[in-house]
Design an enzyme around this catalytic site. Structure first.
Site: not given
Ligand code: 5GP
Ligand code: ZN
Length: 134
Positions: A93, A99-100
């Site tokens: 994360q 976030h899903f």
């Molecule tokens: P994690 O790795 O924490 O599960 O996923 C975070 C996700 O958030 C990633 O897929 C990344 O591309 C997305 N993300 C990061 N910053 C932003 C943003 O400013 N806007 C949007 N729409 N997605 C974001």
């Protein structure tokens, strides 16, 4: 929460490409999609983990996930999905607001299944089960 990117997206202080919105949840396109249509669903209130959601948020969250999947099925002609949460730092994360991920899967996307995420030595199933049930 102050300084949380996804709280800012939920409050529309930062722009996102919104797919679906309710009072409690927001679905928007991932800025770096793994496949076309990759969508994130967040609770509007700041929650770190899925296990922090209140019951009314859980119900709404799942309804939005289902709704977005059906939209993507119809509009992008998607048949398959990988669904999930990187919940906690050891799971990868990167943003501490739940976030899903709804990741549409395509015949030639060359991705793996959920079984390819981690490869740990085999566990003693009974020992683990005892710990969970005690
Ligand atoms: P994690 O790795 O924490 O599960 O996923 C975070 C996700 O958030 C990633 O897929 C990344 O591309 C997305 N993300 C990061 N910053 C932003 C943003 O400013 N806007 C949007 N729409 N997605 C974001
Ligand atoms: Zn937040």
């Amino acid at each position: 929460m102050k300084d949380c990117l996804f709280c800012k997206i939920a409050k529309k202080e930062i722009k996102s490409m919104i797919v679906k919105e309710t009072n409690l949840s927001l679905a928007f396109l991932d800025i770096k999609p793994l496949t076309p249509g990759h969508t994130l669903v967040i609770p509007k209130r700041h929650r770190n983990s899925f296990s922090d959601l209140k019951n009314d948020e859980v119900l709404d969250f799942y309804k939005v996930i289902k709704n977005v999947m059906n939209t993507l099925r119809k509009k992008l002609k998607v048949e398959s999905f990988t669904l999930g949460v990187n919940d906690g730092k050891h799971a990868g994360q990167t943003i501490s607001h739940l976030h899903f991920h709804i990741i549409p899967r395509y015949p030639e996307d060359k991705g793996g299944s959920i079984h390819s995420i981690v490869n740990f030595p085999p566990e003693n199933l009974e020992e683990i089960y005892d710990k969970i049930k005690k």
